[in-house]
Design a protein around this motif. Structure first.
Motif, PDB file in Angstrom:
ATOM      1  N   PHE A 358       0.820  -1.208   0.000  1.00  0.00           N
ATOM      2  CA  PHE A 358       0.000   0.000   0.000  1.00  0.00           C
ATOM      3  C   PHE A 358       0.855   1.259   0.000  1.00  0.00           C
ATOM      4  O   PHE A 358       0.505   2.271  -0.625  1.00  0.00           O
ATOM      5  CB  PHE A 358      -0.949  -0.019   1.196  1.00  0.00           C
ATOM      6  N   ALA A 359       1.988   1.213   0.694  1.00  0.00           N
ATOM      7  CA  ALA A 359       2.909   2.357   0.658  1.00  0.00           C
ATOM      8  C   ALA A 359       3.437   2.561  -0.755  1.00  0.00           C
ATOM      9  O   ALA A 359       3.595   3.710  -1.221  1.00  0.00           O
ATOM     10  CB  ALA A 359       4.054   2.138   1.638  1.00  0.00           C
ATOM     11  N   ALA A 360       3.694   1.465  -1.467  1.00  0.00           N
ATOM     12  CA  ALA A 360       4.156   1.582  -2.847  1.00  0.00           C
ATOM     13  C   ALA A 360       3.078   2.186  -3.741  1.00  0.00           C
ATOM     14  O   ALA A 360       3.372   3.032  -4.608  1.00  0.00           O
ATOM     15  CB  ALA A 360       4.570   0.202  -3.366  1.00  0.00           C
ATOM     16  N   LEU A 361       1.839   1.790  -3.544  1.00  0.00           N
ATOM     17  CA  LEU A 361       0.742   2.396  -4.298  1.00  0.00           C
ATOM     18  C   LEU A 361       0.639   3.888  -3.997  1.00  0.00           C
ATOM     19  O   LEU A 361       0.511   4.728  -4.898  1.00  0.00           O
ATOM     20  CB  LEU A 361      -0.576   1.700  -3.950  1.00  0.00           C
ATOM     21  N   ARG A 362       0.683   4.223  -2.733  1.00  0.00           N
ATOM     22  CA  ARG A 362       0.582   5.629  -2.313  1.00  0.00           C
ATOM     23  C   ARG A 362       1.685   6.467  -2.943  1.00  0.00           C
ATOM     24  O   ARG A 362       1.448   7.596  -3.385  1.00  0.00           O
ATOM     25  CB  ARG A 362       0.678   5.690  -0.788  1.00  0.00           C
ATOM     26  N   ASP A 363       2.892   5.934  -3.009  1.00  0.00           N
ATOM     27  CA  ASP A 363       4.039   6.697  -3.488  1.00  0.00           C
ATOM     28  C   ASP A 363       4.156   6.757  -5.008  1.00  0.00           C
ATOM     29  O   ASP A 363       4.796   7.661  -5.544  1.00  0.00           O
ATOM     30  CB  ASP A 363       5.335   6.107  -2.923  1.00  0.00           C
ATOM     31  N   THR A 364       3.552   5.793  -5.702  1.00  0.00           N
ATOM     32  CA  THR A 364       3.744   5.730  -7.160  1.00  0.00           C
ATOM     33  C   THR A 364       2.527   6.159  -7.969  1.00  0.00           C
ATOM     34  O   THR A 364       2.672   6.554  -9.126  1.00  0.00           O
ATOM     35  CB  THR A 364       4.123   4.301  -7.598  1.00  0.00           C
ATOM     36  N   GLN A 365       1.335   6.084  -7.379  1.00  0.00           N
ATOM     37  CA  GLN A 365       0.127   6.382  -8.150  1.00  0.00           C
ATOM     38  C   GLN A 365      -0.275   7.852  -7.987  1.00  0.00           C
ATOM     39  O   GLN A 365      -0.004   8.467  -6.950  1.00  0.00           O
ATOM     40  CB  GLN A 365      -1.026   5.480  -7.711  1.00  0.00           C
ATOM     41  N   PRO A 366      -0.932   8.423  -9.001  1.00  0.00           N
ATOM     42  CA  PRO A 366      -1.389   9.810  -8.891  1.00  0.00           C
ATOM     43  C   PRO A 366      -2.298  10.010  -7.678  1.00  0.00           C
ATOM     44  O   PRO A 366      -2.981   9.078  -7.230  1.00  0.00           O
ATOM     45  CB  PRO A 366      -2.158  10.034 -10.197  1.00  0.00           C
ATOM     46  N   ALA A 367      -2.309  11.236  -7.150  1.00  0.00           N
ATOM     47  CA  ALA A 367      -3.060  11.520  -5.919  1.00  0.00           C
ATOM     48  C   ALA A 367      -4.556  11.313  -6.082  1.00  0.00           C
ATOM     49  O   ALA A 367      -5.264  11.052  -5.104  1.00  0.00           O
ATOM     50  CB  ALA A 367      -2.767  12.951  -5.462  1.00  0.00           C
ATOM     51  N   ASP A 368      -5.056  11.445  -7.313  1.00  0.00           N
ATOM     52  CA  ASP A 368      -6.507  11.314  -7.521  1.00  0.00           C
ATOM     53  C   ASP A 368      -6.906   9.908  -7.967  1.00  0.00           C
ATOM     54  O   ASP A 368      -8.009   9.707  -8.491  1.00  0.00           O
ATOM     55  CB  ASP A 368      -6.992  12.335  -8.541  1.00  0.00           C
ATOM     56  N   THR A 369      -6.041   8.933  -7.741  1.00  0.00           N
ATOM     57  CA  THR A 369      -6.357   7.553  -8.123  1.00  0.00           C
ATOM     58  C   THR A 369      -7.614   7.067  -7.414  1.00  0.00           C
ATOM     59  O   THR A 369      -7.823   7.328  -6.226  1.00  0.00           O
ATOM     60  CB  THR A 369      -5.174   6.619  -7.808  1.00  0.00           C
ATOM     61  N   CYS A 370      -8.446   6.363  -8.153  1.00  0.00           N
ATOM     62  CA  CYS A 370      -9.643   5.719  -7.599  1.00  0.00           C
ATOM     63  C   CYS A 370      -9.277   4.272  -7.273  1.00  0.00           C
ATOM     64  O   CYS A 370      -8.890   3.510  -8.159  1.00  0.00           O
ATOM     65  CB  CYS A 370     -10.781   5.783  -8.617  1.00  0.00           C
ATOM     66  N   TYR A 371      -9.390   3.913  -5.984  1.00  0.00           N
ATOM     67  CA  TYR A 371      -9.050   2.555  -5.544  1.00  0.00           C
ATOM     68  C   TYR A 371     -10.329   1.767  -5.268  1.00  0.00           C
ATOM     69  O   TYR A 371     -11.180   2.203  -4.482  1.00  0.00           O
ATOM     70  CB  TYR A 371      -8.206   2.596  -4.277  1.00  0.00           C
ATOM     71  N   VAL A 372     -10.433   0.616  -5.899  1.00  0.00           N
ATOM     72  CA  VAL A 372     -11.506  -0.326  -5.604  1.00  0.00           C
ATOM     73  C   VAL A 372     -10.868  -1.466  -4.819  1.00  0.00           C
ATOM     74  O   VAL A 372     -10.012  -2.179  -5.335  1.00  0.00           O
ATOM     75  CB  VAL A 372     -12.171  -0.851  -6.883  1.00  0.00           C
ATOM     76  N   VAL A 373     -11.276  -1.610  -3.564  1.00  0.00           N
ATOM     77  CA  VAL A 373     -10.569  -2.505  -2.638  1.00  0.00           C
ATOM     78  C   VAL A 373     -11.459  -3.691  -2.271  1.00  0.00           C
ATOM     79  O   VAL A 373     -12.605  -3.523  -1.847  1.00  0.00           O
ATOM     80  CB  VAL A 373     -10.150  -1.742  -1.366  1.00  0.00           C
ATOM     81  N   GLU A 374     -10.916  -4.891  -2.436  1.00  0.00           N
ATOM     82  CA  GLU A 374     -11.611  -6.101  -1.976  1.00  0.00           C
ATOM     83  C   GLU A 374     -10.573  -7.059  -1.418  1.00  0.00           C
ATOM     84  O   GLU A 374     -10.307  -8.126  -1.954  1.00  0.00           O
ATOM     85  CB  GLU A 374     -12.414  -6.732  -3.111  1.00  0.00           C
ATOM     86  N   SER A 375      -9.986  -6.620  -0.330  1.00  0.00           N
ATOM     87  CA  SER A 375      -9.019  -7.440   0.405  1.00  0.00           C
ATOM     88  C   SER A 375      -9.310  -7.226   1.882  1.00  0.00           C
ATOM     89  O   SER A 375      -8.721  -6.367   2.534  1.00  0.00           O
ATOM     90  CB  SER A 375      -7.584  -7.025   0.056  1.00  0.00           C
TER      91      SER A 375
END
Length: 526
Positions: A358-375
């Motif tokens: 999740f830290a890698a996602l936070r650091d690499t993806q644009p700030a306005d990314t839409c996350y669909v989470v099913e974990s």
């Protein structure tokens, strides 16, 4: 004279329902014949995936969406996904084909003997036209009921009705408009403002409906002006407030006693845009701390009526928030004034810790990314590492039904062109909606799937401890290779094991769908 099919197509086009998600059978073909070129039919390979994609599309756009299902068996396949759409308050218009009228009573193959009953009590309305001449009116009712109730509706239509030629009365449906107004009156607004002013220690509890209504930024403005701490209501399927804001206190736990404990010290709980409450784990206790009062503001009359405590104001939250901003003076907040930093992610020995992912996602993806989470087993890790500051940044299966994540991510990406969409999916969850990969490939949908593979049903393992049942079977799912599965459906897939490799893959731009499989350490939801 126009046919029922032609009138239906024109009505749908006038209402903007020109994107259809479906998996048709023989009964549905007469409706789909002569479909105007302005329509787009999005094919899914399973009805649950079809509804999940439509649910994501509806939540992304805020608009009603037409779904094309097959008779009883196909509609039955969709029902698990419909539960998520119901609790997300998604305005889906579910249509299903029916046998010819003369064969229904004979229980012919593909007949649905009592079609309106099939989806009840899930949907807000269901019906079947009394005759071919009633098809346009019934379709209009299904659309208007979905819009007014913000809940899926279901319409079964005998397939011989579509070719019937109808008189001019049937075309009256084309110009119909149904709108809704639900503003609170002055006395109600004064009472609410007075309750907040007189409270010694009020607290805000915000729900997913605020994000769905476009009130994310106004919720922040209200909390900041009043200097109030903010909790998100239990079991959120959307995020109505930035999760690293200095006033953010977290997501309320989903147990009765646990909610009461989290709200201890507050004498007034103002709940905006949420049920009271979506409990999950059985944690007995008081509904509220000793001496605390609760006021709920929601436009969902059913949620207001079934709440076990407090007062409720059934109203659109938007004018309520604006009234409070206009009536109540600013007061300073206690505590930190800056957004909270993210902690260092936890690490693991044999695989990546979900916090590292999740830290890698936070650091690499644009700030306005839409996350669909099913974990579900990684909830705690998710909220520790993510920094979500934009509306529409977080989506979760609203009823907890697995199979939402992958299809919804496809629907979200189709409904939010130009905005990055990432599906964060557990390996157990992924199998419920895996055929969404085919649709993503066929329609060139720009979506990234990150599959967290730990080889087990992590949430079930946690629940086995909670419930004192450690020896149950069916917990492990070894041997799954999602990269091979993805490639079979036409989606490029890659397996990563190291953090540097993961970050490099996440930074790689892609014009279509892709899948990244990463092995992760088993964690618990909290």
């Amino acid at each position: 004279m126009a046919t029922a099919r032609r009138i239906a197509h024109e009505f749908l086009e006038r209402r903007g329902l020109t994107t259809i998600f479906g998996n048709p059978g023989s009964n549905e073909l007469p409706f789909l014949a002569e479909l105007p070129e302005t329509f787009r039919y999005v094919l899914g390979l399973h009805e649950g995936v079809v509804v999940g994609m439509a649910d994501g599309y509806a939540q992304a756009t805020g608009l009603p969406v037409l779904v094309n299902l097959h008779a009883a068996a196909g509609s039955g396949n969709a029902m698990g996904a419909v539960t998520n759409a119901v609790h997300a308050r998604s305005p889906l218009v579910l249509t299903a084909g029916q046998q010819v009228r003369s064969a229904i009573g004979l229980d012919a193959m593909l007949a649905n003997l009592d079609a309106p009953q099939l989806m009840r009590p899930l949907v807000g309305w269901s019906g079947e036209p009394s005759c071919a001449g009633d098809v346009p009116r019934s379709l209009a009712q299904a659309v208007f009921e979905a819009e007014l109730q913000r809940r899926p509706t279901y319409l079964s239509v005998p397939y011989d009705d579509w070719d019937a030629e109808l008189d001019d009365n049937a075309t009256a449906t084309l110009d119909r408009r149904v709108t809704r107004g639900q503003a609170p009156d002055e006395e109600q607004l004064l009472a609410l403002a007075g309750a907040l002013e007189s409270a010694a220690s009020p607290v805000l509890v915000l729900g997913a409906d605020l994000d769905a209504a476009g009130l994310f930024d106004r919720s922040v403005a209200l909390a900041e002006q009043l200097g109030l701490p903010v909790w998100v209501a239990p079991s959120p399927h959307r995020l109505p407030f930035p999760n690293r804001h200095p006033l953010f206190r977290g997501v309320l736990p989903a147990g009765i006693g646990a909610v009461s404990g989290a709200l201890a010290g507050h004498d007034l709980v103002l709940v905006l845009g949420a049920p009271v409450f979506r409990y999950h784990q059985h944690v007995p206790g008081r509904y509220l701390p000793e001496g605390a009062k609760l006021i709920q503001v929601t436009d969902d009359a059913g949620a207001a009526a079934r709440a076990p405590m407090g007062q409720a104001l059934v109203a659109d939250p938007a004018p309520v928030i604006e009234s409070l901003l206009a009536r109540l003076p600013a007061r300073p907040a206690s505590g930190a004034a800056a957004f909270a930093p993210t902690p260092e992610p936890a690490t693991a020995k044999t695989a990546l810790h979900p916090e590292q992912v999740f830290a890698a996602l936070r650091d690499t993806q644009p700030a306005d990314t839409c996350y669909v989470v099913e974990s579900t087993s990684t909830n705690a890790a998710w909220w520790r590492q993510m920094d979500l500051r934009h509306p529409g940044s977080y989506f979760f299966p609203a009823a907890g039904g697995l199979g939402f994540g992958m299809p919804a991510a496809v629907g979200m990406a189709m409904g939010l062109p130009g905005r990055p969409v990432v599906g964060v999916i557990g390996d157990g969850s992924a199998n419920y909606g895996i055929t969404a990969l085919w649709t993503a490939a066929q329609y060139h949908v720009p979506v990234t799937f990150v599959i967290l593979r730990n080889g087990t049903y992590g949430a079930l393992r946690w629940f086995s401890g909670v419930l004192g049942t450690p020896d149950v079977p069916g917990m492990d799912i070894p041997g799954l290779d999602f990269t091979a599965i993805a490639q079979g459906y036409g989606v490029p897939g890659v397996a990563v094991r190291g953090l540097d490799e993961l970050r490099a893959q996440l930074k790689t731009a892609t014009a279509g769908p892709r899948l990244i499989q990463v092995d992760t350490e088993l964690t618990t939801p909290e």
